[in-house]
Each structure stands twice: as structure tokens, then as C-alpha cells.
Design an enzyme around this catalytic site. Structure first.
Site, PDB file in Angstrom:
ATOM      1  N   ASP A 158      94.312  79.737  75.938  1.00 15.34           N
ATOM      2  CA  ASP A 158      94.626  79.529  74.515  1.00 15.34           C
ATOM      3  C   ASP A 158      95.719  78.483  74.344  1.00 15.34           C
ATOM      4  OD1 ASP A 158      96.023  81.792  75.784  1.00 15.34           O
ATOM      5  OD2 ASP A 158      97.209  81.813  73.957  1.00 15.34           O
ATOM      6  N   ASP A 177     105.375  90.302  64.680  1.00 17.62           N
ATOM      7  CA  ASP A 177     105.992  90.217  63.350  1.00 17.62           C
ATOM      8  C   ASP A 177     105.668  88.908  62.628  1.00 17.62           C
ATOM      9  OD1 ASP A 177     107.451  88.412  64.802  1.00 17.62           O
ATOM     10  OD2 ASP A 177     109.389  89.414  64.537  1.00 17.62           O
ATOM     11  N   GLY A 178     104.939  88.015  63.307  1.00 19.17           N
ATOM     12  CA  GLY A 178     104.571  86.763  62.663  1.00 19.17           C
ATOM     13  C   GLY A 178     105.688  85.740  62.602  1.00 19.17           C
ATOM     14  N   ARG A 210     104.576  71.720  62.994  1.00 19.12           N
ATOM     15  CA  ARG A 210     103.982  71.058  64.160  1.00 19.12           C
ATOM     16  C   ARG A 210     102.851  70.130  63.732  1.00 19.12           C
ATOM     17  NH1 ARG A 210     102.391  74.889  69.096  1.00 19.12           N
ATOM     18  NH2 ARG A 210     100.775  75.730  67.768  1.00 19.12           N
TER      19      ARG A 210
HETATM   20  P1  AMP Z   1     101.889  82.289  72.629  1.00 18.28           P
HETATM   21  O1  AMP Z   1     102.603  83.065  73.664  1.00 18.28           O
HETATM   22  O2  AMP Z   1     102.814  81.650  71.620  1.00 18.28           O
HETATM   23  O3  AMP Z   1     100.904  81.321  73.185  1.00 18.28           O
HETATM   24  O4  AMP Z   1     101.076  83.351  71.770  1.00 18.28           O
HETATM   25  C1  AMP Z   1      99.994  84.085  72.286  1.00 18.28           C
HETATM   26  C2  AMP Z   1      99.362  84.860  71.175  1.00 18.28           C
HETATM   27  O5  AMP Z   1     100.294  85.802  70.626  1.00 18.28           O
HETATM   28  C3  AMP Z   1      98.908  84.034  69.986  1.00 18.28           C
HETATM   29  O6  AMP Z   1      97.750  84.641  69.456  1.00 18.28           O
HETATM   30  C4  AMP Z   1     100.049  84.154  69.029  1.00 18.28           C
HETATM   31  O7  AMP Z   1      99.665  83.922  67.694  1.00 18.28           O
HETATM   32  C5  AMP Z   1     100.480  85.595  69.227  1.00 18.28           C
HETATM   33  N1  AMP Z   1     101.893  85.785  68.896  1.00 18.28           N
HETATM   34  C6  AMP Z   1     102.963  85.317  69.592  1.00 18.28           C
HETATM   35  N2  AMP Z   1     104.106  85.688  68.996  1.00 18.28           N
HETATM   36  C7  AMP Z   1     103.772  86.373  67.881  1.00 18.28           C
HETATM   37  C8  AMP Z   1     104.511  87.023  66.850  1.00 18.28           C
HETATM   38  N3  AMP Z   1     105.835  87.046  66.831  1.00 18.28           N
HETATM   39  N4  AMP Z   1     103.806  87.637  65.873  1.00 18.28           N
HETATM   40  C9  AMP Z   1     102.464  87.645  65.886  1.00 18.28           C
HETATM   41  N5  AMP Z   1     101.716  87.071  66.817  1.00 18.28           N
HETATM   42  C10 AMP Z   1     102.340  86.450  67.819  1.00 18.28           C
HETATM   43 MG    MG Z   2     100.188  79.638  72.347  1.00 20.93          MG
END
Ligand code: AMP
Ligand code: MG
Length: 485
Positions: A249, A122-123, A173
């Protein structure tokens, strides 16, 4: 608009490195906290940042004319499996700011809406993870451990759906950059050798300019990134920190800790400790972090291989040599840090004693932070051995360990000073972080502010703050953390 003059070195790279996209509108942005010290370092006016215009920027509602928001492309190995396309799915890089000492920083919003990389997400970001990142990132800065920083947190006025309905928030951030191992992988797995080279040159220029003149700059780049990671992971180990989601990542190439999602500090010491609910195999347990960093660096080496040498065998041999040296550099840093924590002489062979100490701590069920804190007070003549001994479940084992330490330690003033400088009084205990989040959910941000105010001076005992030193009571324990995505 305030005179924020964003620069855009990353957005000047080829179009396939990112997507141009604006943050989403939210109903009622409201500031939770702004980091005044960081704002000052970046030359930003705090009065403006806390004004309606400033909050509009910090929540992505209305940006200065000089902003050129982008979502960065990257890939990544998540828990060992490759995701060829991740990217900023809920984040926007607004632009870059050069601080007072000439260092270039990204200003980036997290939780600011959907992008072409959102996949099914959901971003958005929920309030809890935003507060956790704010608390832990600023605690890290105060502890002297490299990491991304937090400039501000805002509420969006809307709710997000996770396991329950939660308040939405945006984190602003600040990082030396957001280039990750996964950014290199993104292009390497597409066989886009040209992009890998452009990215490597960019990283050298921005983070490692001294390597421009190296005999083989790309091999030197791999080595430099590996060495910064070796030092960083050793520092995590020294405060009992478990990152929890060391996917490629989430490994940044400037050597800053990034992504404080499910991270936590240990209370009772156990080397295999894990907090993250999704880390079922213990892949990112405390004592596996150096090995996992090396695994990630191997993925980076693979992405850089063609740049290192056109002859594959030669490139592989050179990269393997760097990866081996990561191991020895890490061991050296780890031993140096734990030697300082234990007040051992700078010279000498301490690895075996450190190992024995950790075994005794594990067997004794000892609280990691309190152990070093009480030992520091004992070494500094501020008390007797009682508090150290009482941390152990078995008195005899504790006494035997303490006798060994007494024989081994250096009783010099500089050793005691070293202990004071490396053994914090306050860390963001997981139950305190959780209590701050629970209170915030009920609209009370006072515990969040109070916790942060203590954590920015982690090495000084502060009046009225004894309760922040203590491990959780059984009913306060928070055994699990969540990514919050
Ligand atoms: P993270 O777990 O924060 O390292 O995120 C891993 C990947 O999932 C990254 O590409 C994030 O941008 C994507 N992501 C995490 N949460 C969301 C969210 N709520 N909506 C869209 N993308 C997400
Ligand atoms: Mg991340």
C-alpha cells in the site's frame, strides 16, 4: 473563494473505488509553512494559500466549491501479511490540479479526520510525522529523487494521543496520483476483474499514455511500473535512504516515493541498517529494498495476471520475465549511480569495485554521506586525502582502499562533475530531523524552517551550515523511528 478549479478524474471512476467524505473540523487551524515554489508550479496563489481561506482549505476546514473530497479504497501486504481493506483512513483527496507543464497532480490532505476506512484509528496525524514528511519529501525533490511533495503543513489546535499527548497537524500532499499496488490488490482479491481493468486503463491513461498502443498494454504496464521502481530504488540506495515501510500500500504506481513515515538516511554505513521500530526482522533493511520492491511487484503481477493473458501459464511466464528484468534493470541503475558517485568511467565493469568499496565502508564504520562528499573534494582538487582516510576506523584498510580507487577512477572533468552532481553535501540527517521536531513540540519552528532552507540546495556548500553536514555526536544519535500512526 480563490479560483482553484479542481478536476476529478479519479472521483469519476465507479463508486466502489472510494468513499465520499469531508475532512473533519478542528478547533484552531494555523499554518506552519507553505511551499511557495511548489505552489507556483501548480499555479496556486501564495497570498491566497496563506490567507484565512487558504489555511482553511489546507487544513480541510472549508473547501473550494470545486473540491469533491474522497477517501480512496486500497488493500495491502503489510510486512508480508495481507490486509484486504486498508484505504485512506486519515486522508482526503480534494481533487486534481494540472500544473504549468500539463502534468496532473492530486492534492490530498493527510491527518484530516476519520473516514469509512479508519478502522480503529482516530484519523489524525501528529506534528512530528508531518514535519518529517515535509522535510524528507522536499529534500527528495531537491536531490532529484521522485517522490510525493508537500504543499503545506498546518497545526490543528487539538492534541492527538499516541504514546504521549502530541500536537495534531495536517499535511497537504501533492502526488502524480495516489494509486498504489494495494489499489490493484483491493479489487483483485475481491475477484472484481472489471474494476482491475478499469483501474489499469486509468493508470495507463494518466501515467503511461504511450502504452495505449502497445501490443499487450497490461503487460507493458507491469513492465513500465517495474522499470520506474528499479530506477527509484537505485536512487534511494545512492543516498543511503531507508524507506522503512515498503508495504504494497506504500508503493505507488507512478514511481514516486510515497509514505515518509519511519524513513531515515543512514549516518554510519551498514548494509543491514534499519530504523523503523516495528521492522524487527529487518525486512526493509537498506540492502533488502530492491528484493522487497520485486516482492511487491510480484503481488502487482498477480493482480494483473488475468488481464495479461487469459491463459494462465502464458500470463505467468510473461510476468516472470518482467520480474526478472526488474532485477537486471535495478542492477544496471545501481551500478550506474555508484559508479558516478565514485567517479568511475561510464564504460567498464565496476560492480566488483563497488562491492569492495561498500565492504570497506562497512568495516571502517564510515559515514555514508561524508565519505562520498570528502571523496568528491579530493577528486576535485579541493583538499588532500586526510578527510577521507580519517573516516575509517583502520588506517591501513583505508589506505589500501584509496590506492585501489586511485587506480580505478577516471580523473576526467566530467567524472568529477558527475561526483558533484551525485554526492550531496546535505541530507536530512535523522538527528537534525528529530531536533527540528523536538523544538517544534516546544513551539519553536525555527530549526524546522532552517533545516528545510538548507536542504532545498543539497549539492551546494552553504555559508554557516557546516553543522548540517556532520553526523550526530553520540548523545545526539537517533537510532529508531516510528510510523506515527
Ligand atoms: P500507513 O502506516 O500510514 O501507511 O497507514 C497504513 C494504513 O493505516 C492506511 O490505511 C492508513 O489510512 C491507516 N491509518 C494510519 N494511521 C491512521 C490513523 N491515525 N487513523 C486511521 N487510519 C490510520
Ligand atoms: Mg501509507
Amino acid at each position: 473563494m480563490a479560483p482553484i478549479r479542481f478536476e476529478h478524474s479519479y472521483a469519476a471512476l465507479p463508486e466502489r473505488f472510494y468513499a465520499r467524505i469531508y475532512p473533519e473540523r478542528v478547533p484552531a487551524p494555523r499554518l506552519i509553512r507553505v511551499n511557495e515554489a511548489l505552489a507556483a508550479q501548480l499555479g496556486l496563489d501564495v497570498d491566497w494559500l496563506t490567507s484565512a481561506e487558504g489555511v482553511a482549505m489546507l487544513s480541510g476546514q472549508s473547501l473550494p466549491d470545486t473540491a469533491e473530497p474522497i477517501a480512496m479504497a486500497y488493500a495491502g501486504h503489510q510486512f508480508g501479511g495481507l490486509s484486504p481493506q486498508l484505504g485512506d483512513g486519515r486522508a482526503h483527496l480534494l481533487g486534481e490540479l494540472v500544473d504549468k507543464s500539463g502534468v496532473r497532480f492530486d492534492l490530498h490532505l493527510k491527518g484530516s479526520g476519520r473516514t469509512p476506512f479508519s478502522r480503529r484509528g482516530d484519523g489524525k496525524a501528529a506534528l512530528g510525522p508531518v514535519l518529517r514528511e515535509y522535510i524528507v519529501s522536499e529534500a527528495f525533490a531537491a536531490l532529484g529523487i521522485p517522490g510525493t511533495r508537500t504543499l503545506a503543513a498546518t497545526l490543528t489546535g487539538e492534541t492527538v494521543m499516541r504514546e504521549t499527548v502530541l500536537p495534531g497537524a495536517v499535511l497537504a500532499r501533492v502526488a502524480q496520483s495516489h494509486v498504489r499496488v494495494g489499489t490493484f490488490q483491493y479489487f483483485a482479491i475481491r475477484n472484481d476483474a472489471e474494476a482491475v481493468r478499469v483501474l489499469a486503463d486509468y493508470v495507463i491513461e494518466r501515467h503511461y499514455p504511450e502504452l495505449r498502443r502497445a501490443e499487450n498494454p497490461y503487460l507493458a504496464l507491469l513492465e513500465a511500473i517495474a522499470m520506474r521502481q528499479a530506477g527509484l530504488i537505485a536512487q534511494w540506495m545512492g543516498v543511503g535512504f531507508i524507506h522503512g515501510v515498503m508495504n504494497t500500500d506504500n508503493m505507488q504506481v507512478a514511481g514516486e516515493t510515497i509514505d515518509f513515515g519511519p524513513c531515515a538516511f543512514m549516518d554510519r554505513f551498514h548494509p543491514g541498517k534499519v530504523f523503523s521500530s516495528i521492522d524487527e526482522q529487518g525486512r526493509y533493511a537498506w540492502d533488502r529494498q530492491a528484493g522487497m520492491a520485486q516482492w511487491n511487484l510480484t503481488r502487482l503481477a498477480e493482480a494483473l495476471l488475468e488481464l495479461i493473458d487469459a491463459g494462465q501459464a502464458k500470463a505467468v511466464a510473461a510476468a516472470e520475465d518482467v520480474l526478472r528484468r526488474f532485477g537486471s534493470a535495478y542492477e544496471k541503475q545501481y551500478t550506474r549511480i555508484f559508479s558516478a558517485k565514485l567517479g568511475l568511467a561510464e564504460e567498464g565493469e565496476h560492480a566488483a569495485f563497488i562491492r569492495d568499496t561498500l565492504t570497506a565502508m562497512r568495516d571502517g564504520g564510515v559515514d555514508f554521506t561524508l565519505f562520498f562528499r570528502h571523496l568528491t573534494r579530493l577528486a576535485g582538487g579541493e583538499g588532500d586525502a586526510g578527510p577521507v582516510l580519517q573516516l575509517f576506523q583502520h588506517r591501513e584498510q583505508a589506505e589500501a582502499w584509496l590506492q585501489g580507487w586511485d587506480r580505478k577512477r577516471s580523473a576526467t572533468e566530467s567524472a568529477v562533475r558527475g561526483m558533484r552532481q551525485s554526492n550531496p553535501v546535505y541530507i536530512p540527517r535523522n538527528h537534525r530531523v528529530e531536533q527540528a521536531i523536538v523544538a517544534a513540540h516546544a513551539g519553536d519552528f525555527a530549526p524546522f524552517h532552517a533545516l528545510l532552507d538548507v536542504l532545498v540546495r543539497p549539492f551546494e556548500a552553504q555559508v554557516g551550515c557546516a553543522h548540517y553536514e556532520l553526523p550526530p555526536e553520540p548523545h545526539e544519535e537517533v537510532p529508531e523511528t516510528f510510523c506515527g500512526t
